[in-house]
Design a protein around this motif. Structure first.
Motif, PDB file in Angstrom:
ATOM      1  N   ARG A  35      -6.316 -18.128  -4.682  1.00 51.99           N
ATOM      2  CA  ARG A  35      -6.601 -18.681  -3.590  1.00 51.99           C
ATOM      3  C   ARG A  35      -6.733 -18.125  -2.079  1.00 51.99           C
ATOM      4  O   ARG A  35      -8.157 -18.127  -1.636  1.00 51.99           O
ATOM      5  CB  ARG A  35      -5.881 -19.648  -3.054  1.00 51.99           C
ATOM      6  CG  ARG A  35      -6.191 -20.965  -2.543  1.00 51.99           C
ATOM      7  CD  ARG A  35      -5.735 -22.095  -3.045  1.00 51.99           C
ATOM      8  NE  ARG A  35      -4.309 -22.433  -2.440  1.00 51.99           N
ATOM      9  CZ  ARG A  35      -3.137 -22.330  -2.852  1.00 51.99           C
ATOM     10  NH1 ARG A  35      -4.573 -22.885  -4.470  1.00 51.99           N
ATOM     11  NH2 ARG A  35      -2.114 -22.673  -3.005  1.00 51.99           N
ATOM     12  N   ALA A  36      -5.609 -16.976  -2.016  1.00 49.38           N
ATOM     13  CA  ALA A  36      -5.860 -16.405  -0.237  1.00 49.38           C
ATOM     14  C   ALA A  36      -6.874 -15.570  -0.695  1.00 49.38           C
ATOM     15  O   ALA A  36      -7.426 -14.622   0.522  1.00 49.38           O
ATOM     16  CB  ALA A  36      -4.170 -15.678  -0.170  1.00 49.38           C
ATOM     17  N   LEU A  37      -7.006 -15.294  -1.487  1.00 49.83           N
ATOM     18  CA  LEU A  37      -7.788 -13.654  -2.070  1.00 49.83           C
ATOM     19  C   LEU A  37      -9.998 -14.237  -1.859  1.00 49.83           C
ATOM     20  O   LEU A  37     -10.545 -13.399  -1.078  1.00 49.83           O
ATOM     21  CB  LEU A  37      -7.713 -13.223  -2.683  1.00 49.83           C
ATOM     22  CG  LEU A  37      -7.200 -12.016  -3.509  1.00 49.83           C
ATOM     23  CD1 LEU A  37      -6.721 -11.629  -4.357  1.00 49.83           C
ATOM     24  CD2 LEU A  37      -6.760 -10.845  -2.215  1.00 49.83           C
ATOM     25  N   LYS A  92       3.049  -7.330  -2.638  1.00 48.02           N
ATOM     26  CA  LYS A  92       1.690  -6.409  -2.618  1.00 48.02           C
ATOM     27  C   LYS A  92       0.438  -6.964  -2.413  1.00 48.02           C
ATOM     28  O   LYS A  92      -0.794  -6.593  -1.813  1.00 48.02           O
ATOM     29  CB  LYS A  92       1.483  -5.851  -4.067  1.00 48.02           C
ATOM     30  CG  LYS A  92       1.492  -6.474  -5.392  1.00 48.02           C
ATOM     31  CD  LYS A  92       1.660  -6.128  -6.839  1.00 48.02           C
ATOM     32  CE  LYS A  92       0.696  -4.646  -6.819  1.00 48.02           C
ATOM     33  NZ  LYS A  92       1.147  -4.509  -8.392  1.00 48.02           N
ATOM     34  N   VAL A  93      -0.100  -8.095  -2.892  1.00 45.27           N
ATOM     35  CA  VAL A  93      -0.941  -8.588  -2.780  1.00 45.27           C
ATOM     36  C   VAL A  93      -1.305  -9.004  -1.056  1.00 45.27           C
ATOM     37  O   VAL A  93      -2.811  -8.747  -0.424  1.00 45.27           O
ATOM     38  CB  VAL A  93      -1.369 -10.345  -2.863  1.00 45.27           C
ATOM     39  CG1 VAL A  93      -1.972 -10.779  -2.620  1.00 45.27           C
ATOM     40  CG2 VAL A  93      -1.009 -10.293  -4.568  1.00 45.27           C
ATOM     41  N   ALA A  94      -0.298  -9.153   0.030  1.00 39.44           N
ATOM     42  CA  ALA A  94      -0.325  -9.689   1.489  1.00 39.44           C
ATOM     43  C   ALA A  94      -1.047  -7.664   2.201  1.00 39.44           C
ATOM     44  O   ALA A  94      -1.785  -7.481   2.716  1.00 39.44           O
ATOM     45  CB  ALA A  94       1.097 -10.116   1.721  1.00 39.44           C
ATOM     46  N   ASP A  95      -0.217  -6.947   1.544  1.00 37.01           N
ATOM     47  CA  ASP A  95      -0.548  -5.194   2.109  1.00 37.01           C
ATOM     48  C   ASP A  95      -1.472  -4.668   1.549  1.00 37.01           C
ATOM     49  O   ASP A  95      -2.634  -4.788   2.331  1.00 37.01           O
ATOM     50  CB  ASP A  95       0.238  -3.937   1.101  1.00 37.01           C
ATOM     51  CG  ASP A  95       1.720  -4.781   1.601  1.00 37.01           C
ATOM     52  OD1 ASP A  95       1.871  -5.318   2.611  1.00 37.01           O
ATOM     53  OD2 ASP A  95       2.702  -4.320   0.775  1.00 37.01           O
ATOM     54  N   MET A 122      -4.629  -7.263   0.689  1.00 36.18           N
ATOM     55  CA  MET A 122      -5.080  -7.730   1.580  1.00 36.18           C
ATOM     56  C   MET A 122      -5.716  -7.275   3.577  1.00 36.18           C
ATOM     57  O   MET A 122      -7.142  -6.781   3.812  1.00 36.18           O
ATOM     58  CB  MET A 122      -4.715  -9.565   2.357  1.00 36.18           C
ATOM     59  CG  MET A 122      -5.109 -10.385   0.572  1.00 36.18           C
ATOM     60  SD  MET A 122      -4.493 -11.387   0.990  1.00 36.18           S
ATOM     61  CE  MET A 122      -5.141 -12.604   2.082  1.00 36.18           C
ATOM     62  N   LYS A 123      -4.437  -6.467   4.225  1.00 34.32           N
ATOM     63  CA  LYS A 123      -4.521  -6.279   5.254  1.00 34.32           C
ATOM     64  C   LYS A 123      -5.047  -4.723   5.113  1.00 34.32           C
ATOM     65  O   LYS A 123      -5.812  -4.254   5.546  1.00 34.32           O
ATOM     66  CB  LYS A 123      -2.403  -5.810   5.110  1.00 34.32           C
ATOM     67  CG  LYS A 123      -2.105  -6.764   5.745  1.00 34.32           C
ATOM     68  CD  LYS A 123      -0.581  -5.502   5.664  1.00 34.32           C
ATOM     69  CE  LYS A 123       0.291  -6.791   6.585  1.00 34.32           C
ATOM     70  NZ  LYS A 123       2.168  -7.260   6.220  1.00 34.32           N
ATOM     71  N   VAL A 124      -5.299  -3.502   3.633  1.00 35.37           N
ATOM     72  CA  VAL A 124      -6.011  -2.525   3.905  1.00 35.37           C
ATOM     73  C   VAL A 124      -7.758  -3.206   3.753  1.00 35.37           C
ATOM     74  O   VAL A 124      -8.469  -2.991   4.579  1.00 35.37           O
ATOM     75  CB  VAL A 124      -5.840  -2.380   2.830  1.00 35.37           C
ATOM     76  CG1 VAL A 124      -6.795  -1.006   2.315  1.00 35.37           C
ATOM     77  CG2 VAL A 124      -4.116  -1.067   3.002  1.00 35.37           C
ATOM     78  N   TYR A 125      -7.923  -4.365   3.079  1.00 39.51           N
ATOM     79  CA  TYR A 125      -9.028  -4.879   2.841  1.00 39.51           C
ATOM     80  C   TYR A 125      -9.777  -5.147   4.144  1.00 39.51           C
ATOM     81  O   TYR A 125     -11.288  -5.236   4.094  1.00 39.51           O
ATOM     82  CB  TYR A 125      -9.136  -6.137   1.844  1.00 39.51           C
ATOM     83  CG  TYR A 125      -9.933  -7.219   1.716  1.00 39.51           C
ATOM     84  CD1 TYR A 125     -11.409  -6.584   0.743  1.00 39.51           C
ATOM     85  CD2 TYR A 125     -10.352  -8.070   2.495  1.00 39.51           C
ATOM     86  CE1 TYR A 125     -12.694  -6.808   0.415  1.00 39.51           C
ATOM     87  CE2 TYR A 125     -11.527  -8.685   2.329  1.00 39.51           C
ATOM     88  CZ  TYR A 125     -12.812  -8.361   1.370  1.00 39.51           C
ATOM     89  OH  TYR A 125     -14.082  -8.839   0.982  1.00 39.51           O
TER      90      TYR A 125
END
Length: 441
Positions: free
Chosen positions: A113-115, A163-166, A168-171
């Motif tokens: 949902r966040a992505l 890992k998902v938050a990390d 998302m930061k790079v993206y």
């Protein structure tokens, strides 16, 4: 044409993808009727897998990505829609994606949902930048800062961590960096007129990308390359890379770009041996694969007087292999082309006219296609009524060996099978190329 980065990366980068497979079952709801084709790509992998239609779903098997991240790529209407997703270790994901307009939403987990939300809102920011001209400096600064603000709000709202938050930061940083870089184009202003610098709105490139997630992004690796040093010298760039970045995968990926640039752009006719020795020293100093040296060495074939490259498989329309040595005793005018290349096809009538009018019987004309699709090549030959010696090099091995970056491209080989002219005149040059070929004795 083959991309040198893709070729070298495939040789050098140790894949993190195991032999395991993932079977996707994706169903689209909402405005799904104009979804035409669907692909899945493990993040960090240059290959995509086309899913097939099964009932109301798209199904298919892809390599397993240890990271757990994949991209769903779909042709919807006249647009391409990309949705990053996270499925972790799930080997048989059954997903229901809501296809609204040109945005996809996957709600099966807080992470997805966040992505989905992040992709949607970042796309909105991109559209604002491209569609709204004459933005003030304040508006532009707020827009670029908006990428980070969107990221922070979504992470908090969905409780995304780890890992998902990390990822998302790079993206988000990649998209924000590209947005800043596109300000001159979107606002029709020079770079010097941007009233704030990247450092005013974005963290440093190394802070954002020196981690295990940035190698999943092709653009991130090029951003690193572009920010290593102002020096165009390969050694300076590599020194900056190894001093600044500690993540080994980042180093490997960026090395493949930097050294690939060197190999592609080197002036081989100027100082071949000097360039080769430099590359040998670099590979020894940094412990790089000798494939770089081999790739450089084979390009000696573009120096006039060099023999036709070895190991090239040329096949005629009947599937018979043709050895270039068969043409010894004749000058050979080679047309490098492909069925999908518009400018190539426009040259064909000029080539056939040249061939018909040329009086020099010591010259033969050979057309070599780099089509990967043999049937498309045959269809084009029939469509435009091509004749003469038609050969195909499906792996584009000749183009790679001769460092040909664009087609159509023309060469002349002498009677001994050695290169006479690299980047010869086109058939459409008319009397110019005709006079050159008539003068070959």
């Amino acid at each position: 044409m083959k991309n040198i980065f893709a070729v070298i990366a495939s040789i050098l980068v140790v894949s993190t993808v195991s032999a395991q497979k993932v079977r996707f079952d994706i169903k689209f709801t909402g405005e799904a009727s104009d979804v035409k084709k669907v692909y899945v790509q493990p993040c960090g992998d240059s290959n995509t897998v086309t899913l097939r239609v099964k009932g109301e779903s798209y199904v298919g098997t892809t390599p397993y990505a240890e990271s757990g991240f994949y991209n769903i790529i779909a042709l919807k209407g006249h647009s391409q829609v990309i949705l990053p997703i996270y499925i972790g270790e799930d080997k048989n994901p059954v997903l229901q994606v809501n296809a609204n307009s040109n945005e996809f939403v996957l709600n099966n987990t807080p992470e997805n949902r966040a992505l989905s939300a992040l992709t949607h809102r970042v796309n909105d920011l991109d559209r604002r930048l491209w569609l709204k001209g004459d933005m003030t400096g304040k508006e532009l600064k707020e827009l670029i800062e908006g990428y980070r603000n969107v990221l922070d709000s979504i992470i908090v709202a969905d409780g995304v961590t780890g890992k998902v938050a990390d990822y998302m930061k790079v993206y988000t940083y990649s998209r924000a960096y590209n947005a800043y870089s596109n300000i001159p184009r979107t606002q029709s202003i020079p770079v010097t007129s941007i009233p704030f610098s990247k450092s005013d709105v974005l963290p440093s490139v190394s802070e954002a990308f020196d981690n295990e997630y940035s190698p999943m992004f092709y653009t991130a690796m090029h951003i690193i390359r572009d920010n290593l040093t102002a020096s165009p010298v390969m050694l300076d760039k590599l020194e900056s890379l190894y001093e600044t970045y500690k993540n080994e995968t980042v180093r490997q990926r960026v090395v493949s770009i930097v050294v690939g640039d060197y190999i592609t752009n080197y002036n081989y006719t100027h100082d071949f041996e000097g360039g080769l020795e430099l590359l040998k020293r670099v590979t020894e100093q940094y412990g790089l694969s000798d494939e770089y040296v081999k790739d450089f060495a084979k390009r000696k074939a573009i120096i006039p007087g060099s023999a036709f490259p070895e190991g090239i498989t040329l096949v005629d329309a009947n599937g018979k292999k043709v050895d270039f040595s068969d043409f010894k005793g004749k000058y050979v005018y080679i047309d490098m082309w492909a069925s999908w290349c518009g400018p190539c096809c426009k040259e064909i009538p000029h080539l056939q006219k040249l061939e018909a009018e040329l009086q020099n019987k010591d010259v033969v004309f050979v057309l070599i296609s780099c089509d990967s699709d043999e049937q498309a090549w045959k269809n084009k030959i029939a469509e435009i009524g091509m004749h003469g010696i038609q050969l195909i090099d499906k792996e584009n091995a000749l183009g790679d060996a001769l460092n040909i970056k664009a087609i159509p491209f023309y060469l002349i080989y002498d009677k001994q099978g050695n290169l006479h002219t690299y980047n010869a005149k086109r058939p459409s040059s008319g009397e110019v190329i005709k006079e050159i070929l008539e003068g070959l004795k």
